[in-house]
Design a protein around this motif. Structure first.
Motif, PDB file in Angstrom:
ATOM      1  N   LYS B 156      57.413 -18.763  30.502  1.00 56.61           N
ATOM      2  CA  LYS B 156      56.035 -18.982  30.929  1.00 56.61           C
ATOM      3  C   LYS B 156      55.954 -19.367  32.401  1.00 56.61           C
ATOM      4  CE  LYS B 156      55.559 -21.410  27.163  1.00 56.61           C
ATOM      5  NZ  LYS B 156      55.041 -22.471  26.289  1.00 56.61           N
ATOM      6  N   SER B 159      55.608 -16.958  35.521  1.00 55.98           N
ATOM      7  CA  SER B 159      54.327 -16.521  36.080  1.00 55.98           C
ATOM      8  C   SER B 159      54.061 -17.200  37.420  1.00 55.98           C
ATOM      9  CB  SER B 159      53.194 -16.838  35.101  1.00 55.98           C
ATOM     10  OG  SER B 159      53.161 -18.228  34.844  1.00 55.98           O
ATOM     11  N   LEU B 170      51.703 -11.346  35.966  1.00 59.34           N
ATOM     12  CA  LEU B 170      50.484 -11.986  36.433  1.00 59.34           C
ATOM     13  C   LEU B 170      49.981 -11.375  37.730  1.00 59.34           C
ATOM     14  CD1 LEU B 170      48.359 -14.058  35.934  1.00 59.34           C
ATOM     15  CD2 LEU B 170      49.778 -15.767  37.050  1.00 59.34           C
ATOM     16  N   PHE B 187      43.366 -10.167  32.727  1.00 53.12           N
ATOM     17  CA  PHE B 187      44.138 -11.378  32.424  1.00 53.12           C
ATOM     18  C   PHE B 187      44.330 -11.564  30.934  1.00 53.12           C
ATOM     19  CE2 PHE B 187      44.738 -12.445  36.608  1.00 53.12           C
ATOM     20  CZ  PHE B 187      43.568 -12.551  37.339  1.00 53.12           C
ATOM     21  N   TYR B 194      52.318 -11.846  27.449  1.00 60.30           N
ATOM     22  CA  TYR B 194      53.114 -13.076  27.482  1.00 60.30           C
ATOM     23  C   TYR B 194      53.303 -13.623  26.077  1.00 60.30           C
ATOM     24  CZ  TYR B 194      53.325 -13.903  32.506  1.00 60.30           C
ATOM     25  OH  TYR B 194      53.616 -13.831  33.837  1.00 60.30           O
ATOM     26  N   PHE B 195      52.207 -13.593  25.309  1.00 59.31           N
ATOM     27  CA  PHE B 195      52.271 -14.125  23.958  1.00 59.31           C
ATOM     28  C   PHE B 195      53.315 -13.372  23.143  1.00 59.31           C
ATOM     29  CE2 PHE B 195      50.669 -16.661  20.622  1.00 59.31           C
ATOM     30  CZ  PHE B 195      50.749 -15.898  19.480  1.00 59.31           C
ATOM     31  N   THR B 198      56.836 -14.439  24.261  1.00 55.77           N
ATOM     32  CA  THR B 198      57.271 -15.741  23.755  1.00 55.77           C
ATOM     33  C   THR B 198      57.548 -15.653  22.266  1.00 55.77           C
ATOM     34  OG1 THR B 198      54.946 -16.303  24.027  1.00 55.77           O
ATOM     35  CG2 THR B 198      56.529 -17.635  25.228  1.00 55.77           C
TER      36      THR B 198
ATOM     37  N   GLU C  60      49.193 -21.864  18.670  1.00 56.08           N
ATOM     38  CA  GLU C  60      50.136 -20.826  19.078  1.00 56.08           C
ATOM     39  C   GLU C  60      49.688 -20.113  20.339  1.00 56.08           C
ATOM     40  OE1 GLU C  60      53.267 -20.050  17.624  1.00 56.08           O
ATOM     41  OE2 GLU C  60      52.732 -22.042  16.909  1.00 56.08           O
ATOM     42  N   ILE C  61      48.390 -19.845  20.454  1.00 54.89           N
ATOM     43  CA  ILE C  61      47.897 -19.127  21.634  1.00 54.89           C
ATOM     44  C   ILE C  61      48.078 -19.948  22.896  1.00 54.89           C
ATOM     45  CG2 ILE C  61      45.830 -18.227  22.773  1.00 54.89           C
ATOM     46  CD1 ILE C  61      44.864 -17.264  20.074  1.00 54.89           C
ATOM     47  N   ARG C  63      50.103 -22.465  23.346  1.00 56.68           N
ATOM     48  CA  ARG C  63      51.496 -22.772  23.663  1.00 56.68           C
ATOM     49  C   ARG C  63      52.273 -21.515  23.988  1.00 56.68           C
ATOM     50  NH1 ARG C  63      55.043 -26.670  20.811  1.00 56.68           N
ATOM     51  NH2 ARG C  63      55.506 -24.802  19.628  1.00 56.68           N
ATOM     52  N   GLY C  64      51.751 -20.380  23.603  1.00 56.84           N
ATOM     53  CA  GLY C  64      52.503 -19.143  23.774  1.00 56.84           C
ATOM     54  C   GLY C  64      52.177 -18.372  25.035  1.00 56.84           C
ATOM     55  N   THR C  65      51.233 -18.884  25.826  1.00 59.97           N
ATOM     56  CA  THR C  65      50.891 -18.201  27.069  1.00 59.97           C
ATOM     57  C   THR C  65      50.979 -19.193  28.227  1.00 59.97           C
ATOM     58  OG1 THR C  65      48.571 -18.648  26.575  1.00 59.97           O
ATOM     59  CG2 THR C  65      49.377 -16.458  26.058  1.00 59.97           C
ATOM     60  N   PRO C  66      51.266 -18.671  29.437  1.00 67.08           N
ATOM     61  CA  PRO C  66      51.415 -19.580  30.576  1.00 67.08           C
ATOM     62  C   PRO C  66      50.099 -20.275  30.928  1.00 67.08           C
ATOM     63  CG  PRO C  66      52.357 -17.415  31.062  1.00 67.08           C
ATOM     64  CD  PRO C  66      51.590 -17.288  29.803  1.00 67.08           C
ATOM     65  N   LEU C  68      49.011 -20.961  33.773  1.00 65.12           N
ATOM     66  CA  LEU C  68      48.381 -20.282  34.895  1.00 65.12           C
ATOM     67  C   LEU C  68      47.497 -19.130  34.419  1.00 65.12           C
ATOM     68  CD1 LEU C  68      48.195 -20.506  37.851  1.00 65.12           C
ATOM     69  CD2 LEU C  68      50.273 -19.158  38.098  1.00 65.12           C
ATOM     70  N   VAL C  69      47.989 -18.367  33.474  1.00 63.58           N
ATOM     71  CA  VAL C  69      47.208 -17.244  32.944  1.00 63.58           C
ATOM     72  C   VAL C  69      45.932 -17.777  32.289  1.00 63.58           C
ATOM     73  CG1 VAL C  69      47.213 -15.352  31.282  1.00 63.58           C
ATOM     74  CG2 VAL C  69      49.256 -15.848  32.607  1.00 63.58           C
ATOM     75  N   PHE C  72      43.447 -18.623  34.952  1.00 62.28           N
ATOM     76  CA  PHE C  72      42.832 -17.423  35.516  1.00 62.28           C
ATOM     77  C   PHE C  72      41.765 -16.859  34.578  1.00 62.28           C
ATOM     78  CE2 PHE C  72      45.372 -18.057  38.866  1.00 62.28           C
ATOM     79  CZ  PHE C  72      45.930 -16.985  39.536  1.00 62.28           C
ATOM     80  N   ILE C  73      42.091 -16.844  33.299  1.00 57.70           N
ATOM     81  CA  ILE C  73      41.118 -16.329  32.338  1.00 57.70           C
ATOM     82  C   ILE C  73      39.863 -17.201  32.365  1.00 57.70           C
ATOM     83  CG2 ILE C  73      40.615 -15.961  29.900  1.00 57.70           C
ATOM     84  CD1 ILE C  73      43.428 -15.070  29.483  1.00 57.70           C
ATOM     85  N   TYR C 102      49.896 -28.705  22.763  1.00 64.91           N
ATOM     86  CA  TYR C 102      51.205 -29.360  22.714  1.00 64.91           C
ATOM     87  C   TYR C 102      51.100 -30.705  22.019  1.00 64.91           C
ATOM     88  CZ  TYR C 102      53.118 -25.814  25.797  1.00 64.91           C
ATOM     89  OH  TYR C 102      53.544 -24.622  26.310  1.00 64.91           O
ATOM     90  N   VAL C 162      49.387 -26.856  39.235  1.00 62.59           N
ATOM     91  CA  VAL C 162      49.085 -25.428  39.392  1.00 62.59           C
ATOM     92  C   VAL C 162      47.612 -25.119  39.643  1.00 62.59           C
ATOM     93  CG1 VAL C 162      51.056 -24.623  38.068  1.00 62.59           C
ATOM     94  CG2 VAL C 162      48.916 -25.111  36.907  1.00 62.59           C
TER      95      VAL C 162
END
Lengths: 256, 216, 226
Positions: B156, B159, B170, B187, B194-195, B198, C60-61, C63-66, C68-69, C72-73, C102, C162
């Motif tokens: 993660k 990015s 990204l 995005f 990404y999901f 992971t 899960e969503i 924790r499973g994506t950065p 930063l992303v 941005f969204i 988390y 960030v």
């Protein structure tokens, strides 16, 4: 005796923090002798064994392995330990290796044997302790008695001149003790020099050549089993052995 | 129809970035692995000086945000060596990860029962041999679960290197967003990728954990 | 030393402003995280099928994506759907929801560590499920979760960094502006690094003190994150 004794300990002292655990111990072990050390728990018996192969550094005193003083500075301790085999109360088998690998790792990595030679010798040692069919099992798959026998094979694999046993059966369930003592007796009959710390009085009485009674960091008395059990010189020895023999004697009677 | 075509193009463009992302992650994780094992060994088995240095490294780096570490290292590296943003970003991430990985490995080494070292020395192994053949192999197996955690985090954090211009997922999403003026889809698609990454990594590492479990 | 004073006078005020924003972000994110995370954990442990699935999806969503992303969204992407957030709101909400996911896992671990025996005993004396959760499970879980939660709190100071990438003028944001103004990126970011080390040290001290005050014999749990 024209040959030097295998082990000679002179005036050994060891303290931990403020308490003195070993207070001036001296004795000798001859070749092919089986010496058993008995005494109340916590009197420094395990510490004594660990001093002998220098896993613990004694504070004072000297130790000779055959003709070499191993307590001298600049001694190559790793090399010394190749000649001394040790069997622990908790087995300490290498968990990530099979039984055979446990036995051969010392041969290949320390003695630098070729892996085929090591494997053959390893199987031979496992055969010696009666576990050749468990060669490819992992410690987690073995019973306590089997683990300890593999540990004995591992120590034997290094061709030691003397074997040290630190309460080898104390962590075992009662019905598993016999198989380990059996292996130890066989080793004694084959002529291995052995120094054994144990509470197993039957073994002490039947297999040992000499019994050392240790208490509070001293050697109280030592002598052949017949003398120690039936006609010791000191009252203290008589009391301890009588108490223990009564405890174990009753057990042995029950078993018969 | 055109919308779907665009969506497909978008995905293909983003997925091309997946390789870059995975590259950054792989370089960072391996750099961190080497650094981590070294530091952990120093901290458990080293003399006072090695122990202090390793502990300080770990403490200081873990107290600073990863993005700051990446920035500093990127500028510092750029002054001395001419590396691509991809490499300097990956290495910077690796140096940061090394501090966290050293904690993982240190914990694992300390979890190996002390009797193992005793037994290894008792058959005449030197300290170095004992660490190499007996302690580390077991420590590595014990470290798989917490290490998997760290691996997911690095994936993660990859990015973050978009800032220094690496064309990973990204950055590509940003580009697409600027071109198509549909940032949510751009995005959002990136998030989806990404999901999936992971998710797959976690499954793979779970399998690894099962395979190499050490039973004590 | 003269240079140092000049330097500090130049960058000090801006960095201080940035630091305050960073601390605000930290506190809001942590609180939002608890407000979302605790219910999510409870939903996961005690909820019915659909409630549980919803909670799991959220966790899960996020924790499973950065992070930063997600930022941005929230800031660039949501306007497409008609939701326009200011940078700050986007930052607060995203950090909060991210932390919540988390934290939900830490709370879940703690709740499960309390042990089913406690719930059974509570029901056995006639408590309803909700009463049991409120009076027996949660008080213990909250003590068990403390080490993991402190870790999260301490780390949050770092995670907020960030947000400067969506132009929020936090510590890093100010540093970037100053670096652009004075052409000294390495010095700026090193200074910022030192400030973060200081902030983390203070946060660590704070959390350890809180932990010590709230110690209960017999309730300890260790979870690792950063």
């Amino acid at each position: 005796m024209s040959d030097p004794p295998i082990l000679h300990i002179e005036d050994l002292y060891k303290s931990y923090q403020d308490s003195e655990i070993i207070k001036g111990i001296s004795f000798v072990v001859q070749e092919k002798e089986v010496v058993v050390i008995i005494g109340p728990s916590g009197t420094g018996k395990s510490t004594l064994l660990r001093c002998i192969n220098l896993l613990t550094r004694p504070d004072k005193g000297k130790i000779w392995l055959e003709d070499q003083e191993i307590t001298a500075p600049h001694t190559n301790v790793d090399k010394i330990r190749q000649r001394i085999g040790m069997v622990f109360q908790d087995f300490n088998l290498f968990n990530h290796m099979t039984a055979l690998q446990n036995v051969t790792i010392g041969m290949t990595r320390v003695l630098k044997m070729k892996s085929t030679e090591a494997r053959d010798k390893g199987m031979w040692e496992l055969e010696r302790v009666g576990l050749s069919e468990k060669a490819h099992q992992y410690p987690a798959q073995l019973s306590g008695g089997q683990k300890q026998r593999v540990a004995i094979a591992r120590a034997l694999g290094m061709n030691p001149h003397i074997m040290l046993f630190d309460e080898p059966t104390s962590a075992l369930d009662p019905e598993l003790i016999g198989e380990v003592l059996g292996v130890m007796q066989k080793l004694a009959e084959e002529g291995m020099t052995m120094l054994v710390v144990t509470h197993e009085m039957g073994f002490a009485r039947e297999v040992s050549d000499r019994i050392i009674f240790m208490e509070n960091g001293y050697i109280v008395e030592q002598g052949p089993p017949k003398k120690m059990f039936y006609n010791p010189e000191l009252e203290r020895t008589r009391n301890f052995l009588w108490k223990i023999t009564e405890l174990y004697g009753k057990q042995e009677e029950k078993e018969q | 129809m055109e919308f779907l075509q665009n969506l497909l193009l978008l995905f293909r463009y983003l997925i091309a970035g997946t390789w870059v992302t995975l590259g950054v992650t792989a370089i960072a994780l391996s750099t961190g692995f080497g650094v981590g094992i070294l530091l952990a060994t120093f901290r458990v088995y080293g003399g006072a000086m090695l122990r202090t240095i390793a502990a300080l490294y770990s403490l200081v780096i873990r107290a600073v945000p990863v993005i700051v570490v990446i920035f500093i290292l990127y500028f510092v590296i750029a002054r001395f060596v001419d590396l691509s943003p991809f490499l300097s970003g990956s290495l910077a991430l690796g140096i940061a990860s090394g501090a966290y990985q050293s904690e993982v490995f240190r914990g694992a080494i300390l979890s190996v029962p002390p009797g193992q070292m005793l037994a290894a020395r008792a058959i005449g192994m030197s300290r170095v041999k004992a660490i190499r053949y007996i302690i580390l192999p077991q420590a590595l197996r014990l470290s798989i679960p917490p290490w998997s955690n760290e691996a997911a985090i690095v994936l993660k954090d990859s990015s973050l290197v978009y800032v220094i211009g690496v064309a990973e997922i990204l950055r590509r999403a940003e580009y697409v967003s600027a071109r198509t003026l549909q940032p949510f889809i751009a995005f959002g698609a990136a998030a989806l990728i990404y999901f999936s990454l992971t998710f797959l990594t976690n499954r793979a590492l779970d399998w690894l954990e099962q395979r190499y479990r050490v039973l004590m | 030393m003269d240079n140092l004073t000049v330097y500090l006078q130049r960058v000090g005020p801006d960095l201080l402003e940035g630091m305050i924003i960073s601390l605000e972000l930290t506190l809001v994110a942590l609180s939002l995280g608890v407000l979302v995370g605790l219910p999510a954990a409870l939903a996961r442990v005690y909820g019915g099928t659909w409630v549980r699935r919803l909670a799991i999806a959220y966790i899960e969503i996020f924790r499973g994506t950065p992070l930063l992303v997600q930022l941005f969204i929230a800031y660039y992407g949501l306007p497409d759907l008609g939701i326009t957030l200011s940078r700050f709101t986007a930052a607060f909400i995203t950090l909060g929801l991210n932390s919540g996911a988390y934290q939900a896992e830490y709370f879940r671990g703690a709740i499960q560590a309390v042990g089913s025996g406690q719930m059974i005993a509570a029901r056995a004396i006639g408590m309803t499920r909700i009463q049991a959760i409120r009076y027996i499970i949660l008080p213990q879980a909250l003590r068990l979760v403390l080490p993991a939660w402190s870790n999260e709190a301490i780390s949050m100071v770092k995670y907020t960094a960030v947000v400067f990438l969506i132009a929020v003028p936090d510590l890093m944001g100010k540093a970037k502006i100053l670096a652009g103004r004075y052409f000294n990126p390495i010095e700026m970011y090193l200074t910022v690094a030192l400030i973060y080390i200081f902030l983390v040290a203070v946060a660590t001290w704070l959390m350890r003190t809180v932990e010590n005050k709230l110690q209960t014999p017999g309730l300890e749990l260790e979870v690792e994150r950063h």
